[in-house]
Write a protein that holds these residues in place. Structure first.
Motif, PDB file in Angstrom:
ATOM      1  N   PHE A 515       5.079 -32.880  54.756  1.00 23.77           N
ATOM      2  CA  PHE A 515       4.395 -32.281  55.907  1.00 23.77           C
ATOM      3  C   PHE A 515       5.388 -31.577  56.831  1.00 23.77           C
ATOM      4  N   GLN A 516       4.820 -30.617  57.599  1.00 23.76           N
ATOM      5  CA  GLN A 516       5.669 -29.814  58.472  1.00 23.76           C
ATOM      6  C   GLN A 516       6.441 -30.641  59.507  1.00 23.76           C
ATOM      7  N   ASP A 517       5.871 -31.772  59.926  1.00 26.14           N
ATOM      8  CA  ASP A 517       6.538 -32.567  60.963  1.00 26.14           C
ATOM      9  C   ASP A 517       7.509 -33.601  60.390  1.00 26.14           C
ATOM     10  N   GLY A 518       7.842 -33.469  59.099  1.00 26.54           N
ATOM     11  CA  GLY A 518       8.807 -34.398  58.497  1.00 26.54           C
ATOM     12  C   GLY A 518       8.143 -35.628  57.913  1.00 26.54           C
ATOM     13  N   SER A 519       6.818 -35.722  57.980  1.00 27.00           N
ATOM     14  CA  SER A 519       6.118 -36.855  57.371  1.00 27.00           C
ATOM     15  C   SER A 519       5.978 -36.606  55.871  1.00 27.00           C
ATOM     16  N   ARG A 520       5.688 -37.691  55.116  1.00 25.89           N
ATOM     17  CA  ARG A 520       5.562 -37.536  53.668  1.00 25.89           C
ATOM     18  C   ARG A 520       4.535 -38.505  53.091  1.00 25.89           C
ATOM     19  N   LEU A 521       3.927 -38.073  51.994  1.00 24.62           N
ATOM     20  CA  LEU A 521       3.125 -38.981  51.164  1.00 24.62           C
ATOM     21  C   LEU A 521       3.720 -38.907  49.767  1.00 24.62           C
ATOM     22  N   VAL A 522       3.937 -40.064  49.158  1.00 25.81           N
ATOM     23  CA  VAL A 522       4.494 -40.080  47.807  1.00 25.81           C
ATOM     24  C   VAL A 522       3.637 -41.006  46.940  1.00 25.81           C
ATOM     25  N   PHE A 523       3.379 -40.560  45.737  1.00 23.87           N
ATOM     26  CA  PHE A 523       2.631 -41.375  44.766  1.00 23.87           C
ATOM     27  C   PHE A 523       3.496 -41.502  43.521  1.00 23.87           C
ATOM     28  N   ARG A 524       3.638 -42.728  43.009  1.00 25.36           N
ATOM     29  CA  ARG A 524       4.305 -42.851  41.708  1.00 25.36           C
ATOM     30  C   ARG A 524       3.830 -44.091  40.964  1.00 25.36           C
ATOM     31  N   LEU A 525       4.066 -44.065  39.666  1.00 25.33           N
ATOM     32  CA  LEU A 525       3.719 -45.224  38.854  1.00 25.33           C
ATOM     33  C   LEU A 525       4.952 -46.101  38.723  1.00 25.33           C
ATOM     34  N   GLU A 531       1.964 -55.716  33.374  1.00 24.59           N
ATOM     35  CA  GLU A 531       0.585 -55.617  32.880  1.00 24.59           C
ATOM     36  C   GLU A 531      -0.092 -54.372  33.450  1.00 24.59           C
ATOM     37  N   GLY A 532      -0.812 -53.624  32.621  1.00 25.62           N
ATOM     38  CA  GLY A 532      -1.533 -52.432  33.076  1.00 25.62           C
ATOM     39  C   GLY A 532      -0.575 -51.485  33.783  1.00 25.62           C
ATOM     40  N   ALA A 533      -1.092 -50.715  34.766  1.00 27.62           N
ATOM     41  CA  ALA A 533      -0.229 -49.805  35.510  1.00 27.62           C
ATOM     42  C   ALA A 533      -0.255 -50.204  36.978  1.00 27.62           C
ATOM     43  N   THR A 534       0.853 -49.969  37.660  1.00 26.14           N
ATOM     44  CA  THR A 534       0.888 -50.194  39.101  1.00 26.14           C
ATOM     45  C   THR A 534       1.090 -48.849  39.786  1.00 26.14           C
ATOM     46  N   ILE A 535       0.132 -48.504  40.649  1.00 28.34           N
ATOM     47  CA  ILE A 535       0.274 -47.252  41.416  1.00 28.34           C
ATOM     48  C   ILE A 535       0.893 -47.612  42.754  1.00 28.34           C
ATOM     49  N   ARG A 536       1.945 -46.895  43.109  1.00 26.88           N
ATOM     50  CA  ARG A 536       2.542 -47.105  44.426  1.00 26.88           C
ATOM     51  C   ARG A 536       2.282 -45.881  45.283  1.00 26.88           C
ATOM     52  N   LEU A 537       1.832 -46.161  46.510  1.00 27.20           N
ATOM     53  CA  LEU A 537       1.579 -45.082  47.467  1.00 27.20           C
ATOM     54  C   LEU A 537       2.483 -45.341  48.667  1.00 27.20           C
ATOM     55  N   TYR A 538       3.351 -44.383  48.962  1.00 33.30           N
ATOM     56  CA  TYR A 538       4.324 -44.537  50.045  1.00 33.30           C
ATOM     57  C   TYR A 538       3.917 -43.596  51.175  1.00 33.30           C
ATOM     58  N   ILE A 539       3.798 -44.152  52.371  1.00 36.17           N
ATOM     59  CA  ILE A 539       3.277 -43.376  53.492  1.00 36.17           C
ATOM     60  C   ILE A 539       4.292 -43.393  54.632  1.00 36.17           C
ATOM     61  N   GLU A 540       4.620 -42.213  55.096  1.00 39.93           N
ATOM     62  CA  GLU A 540       5.719 -42.123  56.061  1.00 39.93           C
ATOM     63  C   GLU A 540       5.393 -41.104  57.149  1.00 39.93           C
ATOM     64  N   GLN A 541       5.425 -41.551  58.387  1.00 42.57           N
ATOM     65  CA  GLN A 541       5.124 -40.663  59.528  1.00 42.57           C
ATOM     66  C   GLN A 541       6.365 -40.570  60.406  1.00 42.57           C
ATOM     67  N   TYR A 542       6.875 -39.360  60.569  1.00 41.59           N
ATOM     68  CA  TYR A 542       8.071 -39.201  61.396  1.00 41.59           C
ATOM     69  C   TYR A 542       7.687 -38.944  62.846  1.00 41.59           C
ATOM     70  N   GLN A 543       8.388 -39.618  63.754  1.00 41.89           N
ATOM     71  CA  GLN A 543       8.130 -39.415  65.190  1.00 41.89           C
ATOM     72  C   GLN A 543       9.472 -39.256  65.905  1.00 41.89           C
ATOM     73  N   SER A 544       9.731 -38.064  66.435  1.00 40.04           N
ATOM     74  CA  SER A 544      11.013 -37.873  67.120  1.00 40.04           C
ATOM     75  C   SER A 544      10.872 -37.986  68.637  1.00 40.04           C
ATOM     76  N   ASP A 545       9.613 -38.012  69.115  1.00 40.17           N
ATOM     77  CA  ASP A 545       9.368 -38.109  70.556  1.00 40.17           C
ATOM     78  C   ASP A 545       9.641 -39.552  71.017  1.00 40.17           C
ATOM     79  N   SER A 546      10.675 -39.721  71.838  1.00 40.22           N
ATOM     80  CA  SER A 546      11.100 -41.084  72.178  1.00 40.22           C
ATOM     81  C   SER A 546      10.044 -41.855  72.966  1.00 40.22           C
ATOM     82  N   THR A 547       9.076 -41.150  73.549  1.00 37.64           N
ATOM     83  CA  THR A 547       8.039 -41.878  74.288  1.00 37.64           C
ATOM     84  C   THR A 547       6.989 -42.458  73.326  1.00 37.64           C
ATOM     85  N   LYS A 548       7.025 -42.007  72.063  1.00 35.89           N
ATOM     86  CA  LYS A 548       6.003 -42.472  71.118  1.00 35.89           C
ATOM     87  C   LYS A 548       6.549 -43.397  70.029  1.00 35.89           C
ATOM     88  N   ILE A 549       7.846 -43.673  70.062  1.00 34.05           N
ATOM     89  CA  ILE A 549       8.396 -44.469  68.954  1.00 34.05           C
ATOM     90  C   ILE A 549       8.037 -45.946  69.032  1.00 34.05           C
TER      91      ILE A 549
END
Ligand code: G6P
Ligand code: ZN
Length: 583
Positions: A515-525, A531-549
């Protein structure tokens, strides 16, 4: 001296011996099939080439899980028959994965010999016991996991193996006491040397950290600490390091007696499985405690993973590596001449990227799997690295290192508190993390795991995501329908890595939405599930505004979670309305 004969035993291949990300992991009952372990070990010797194996020194040890004791004796007999000159075994067959790496790299035997490689007997963070998992992996001369060229060769050979060599009449060796037992085979002497499992590793750590500074921190009346080995092999090292060397109180250690079944638990250091530690640190809503320790940490079965906690505070592994990198110089003597570079695995948050940029450090993003860091380290390009999967380490060895990470954190705290008198307020884990966020911004992070999903459904979901990526305007339209408040996706791809050292290409390493603000979504197996398959979903939101961290992580991540589930059609493909585990 006891003599032995070499027998050529015929066998038939098993078709399921392909090593995964970290060796061959199967249920104990699979390993107990006739010749199953024998075939794999012989195939490894053949892949390495018998000429090289002859006369060599091989390490055999692991996390002590169920079936290890039998496996050690079997591998000793196979080694003797294949012309190995010596095997080195940690007392009781125990050596943590990082200690094996240190032994391969640093141990010098009485004849000046060094180890050629190691069989590590572990299934890492998977449970142990008669009905749980066992595992074996081979590490090479640099102390790191065998590279794909070798593991592919091993696998190919397991598919056609017809015979193995074994010293059937070699008596079982007592691995519970330190000492050397010598035998005489048709091709000469063969020795089994049992040594103190902590020796080489602890000596190495002493050259890296300022033990005196850490000892002073632990002695402060306003500091308290707790280490949970989850009944894995880390307990052996925790006793030696925290109690004997650093004079911590015995009561600081939790579950530090290694057990074959990890006490029935799941030896994975995260908020879900390290329940006892999590409660003691004041992080369990169900079991509040009045005065939790200032610092807590846990390890997995083979002690290469770590979890770092403060009082009522969780440090994400992605933040941990970034904070260690940002504070290494000054806190950890090993790094005083500077960092050669830093690296993270692709799904790990970009917290480390921001540090690298600010401190002008070489930076690498590699696929999941520690072996990718090893190549960079061998080429002198990387000093500190880490993964979101609770792995952190440095170029002192070629494996991630759970106890190293704890000592790194204790070093940072020792350094920060050097001039803080015990009447003033201690600089805590939480203070260090919050100051880091204030300087570099905060990467809110979570991982959703969908375990044991139907393998075809998982593949379809991934194919769907690749398909969606073909039109960014379409992606952004879909996203805006769900959450108009998230930033636009500016790039989406399937991660491919070209190793800067050997030029090799690794494709299909996960799907990224950036994403434009440095956030990301990642999907991988996952590459480690059994056993079977494991789906991993990685969710990351970047916040540089110190009042919101300071926002609660769950709130900060809610919009992206919604977008991820909708974009992937998670429920539609998997039938799951919620993940199996959230870390
Ligand atoms: C092992 C490897 C790590 C890797 C982890 C997760 O622990 O040593 O390098 O990050 O597995 O793998 P997975 O494929 O299950 O996400
Ligand atoms: Zn492990």
């Amino acid at each position: 001296m006891t003599t032995f004969k070499v027998v050529t035993q015929s066998t038939s291949p098993y078709i399921d011996q392909k090593p995964g990300t970290s060796g061959l992991r199967k249920k104990v009952t699979v390993f107990q099939q006739p010749n199953y372990l024998h075939n794999f070990v012989q195939a490894t010797f053949n892949a390495l080439s018998i000429e090289k194996v002859k006369g060599s020194t091989i390490v055999i040890s692991g996390d002590g899980r169920y079936f290890s004791k039998d496996a050690v004796q079997i591998i000793i007999k196979l080694s003797a028959a294949n012309g190995v000159r010596r095997v080195w075994i940690g007392q009781d067959g125990l050596l943590s994965t990082p200690a094996v790496s240190a032994v391969i790299r640093n141990r010098v035997g009485s004849d000046g010999e060094k180890a050629f490689g190691a069989f590590i007997l572990t299934a890492s963070h998977n449970p142990g016991g008669p009905h749980e998992d066992f595992g074996i992996k081979y590490n090479s001369e640099n102390g790191g996991p065998a590279l794909e060229g070798l593991t592919n060769k091993m696998y190919d050979l397991t598919k056609t193996i017809k015979e193995y060599l074994i010293a059937e009449d070699l008596p079982n060796v007592d691995i519970s006491s330190i000492g050397t037992t010598s035998f005489q085979g048709p091709e000469g002497a063969f020795e089994v040397e049992v040594f103190d499992a902590t020796e080489d590793y602890v000596n190495l750590l002493k050259t890296i950290f300022d033990f005196k500074a850490i000892k002073n921190l632990l002695a402060r009346p306003d500091f308290s600490f707790c280490y949970d080995a989850l009944h894995g092999v880390a307990g052996v090292y925790a006793k030696k390091i925290f109690i004997d060397e650093l004079s911590a109180d015995e009561s600081s250690l939790l579950n530090c007696v290694p057990k074959e079944d990890f006490g029935g638990g799941h030896p994975d250091p995260n908020l879900t499985y390290a329940k006892e530690l999590v409660a003691r640190m004041g992080l369990s809503k169900a079991a509040p405690v009045s005065e939790p320790p200032e610092f807590g940490a846990a390890a997995d079965g083979d002690a290469d993973r770590n979890m770092i906690l403060g009082k009522r505070f969780f440090v994400t592994p992605s933040d941990s590596v970034a904070i260690i990198a940002a504070n290494a110089i000054g806190s950890i003597p090993y790094f005083n001449s500077g960092l050669k570079g830093v690296a993270r695995s692709m799904p790990t948050s970009a917290a480390l990227d921001v540090v690298a940029k600010n401190l002008n450090l070489k930076f690498f993003e590699v696929p999941t799997g520690w072996k990718f860091f090893g190549n960079l380290m061998d080429a002198g390009l990387c000093s500190v690295c880490g993964e979101e999967s609770f792995g952190t380490g440095s170029d002192h060895i070629r494996e991630k290192d759970g106890i190293w990470a704890v000592l790194a954190w204790l070093s940072i705290l020792a350094h920060r508190n050097k001039n803080v008198s015990t009447d003033s307020k201690l600089v805590t884990v939480e203070d260090v993390v919050r100051q880091h966020w204030a300087t570099y911004g905060r990467h809110f992070y979570t991982r959703y795991d969908y375990e044991n999903v139907d393998a075809d459904a998982a593949k379809e979901l991934m194919a769907h995501l690749v398909n969606v990526q073909s039109s960014l305007p379409e992606v952004n339209k879909l996203i805006k329908q769900v959450r108009p408040d998230v930033a636009d996706v500016e790039k989406a791809d399937e991660f491919e890595y070209k190793d800067p050292v050997d030029g090799s290409i690794s494709s299909h390493q996960g799907i990224r939405y950036l994403f434009q603000d440095g956030s990301r979504l990642v999907f991988r197996l996952s590459g480690t599930g059994s056993e079977g398959a494991t789906i991993r979903l990685y969710i990351e939101q970047y916040q540089s505004d110190s009042t919101k961290i300071g926002t609660e992580a769950q709130d900060a991540l809610a919009p992206l979670v919604k977008v991820a589930l909708s974009l992937s059609k998670m429920q539609e493909f998997t039938g799951r309305s919620s993940p199996t585990v959230i870390t």
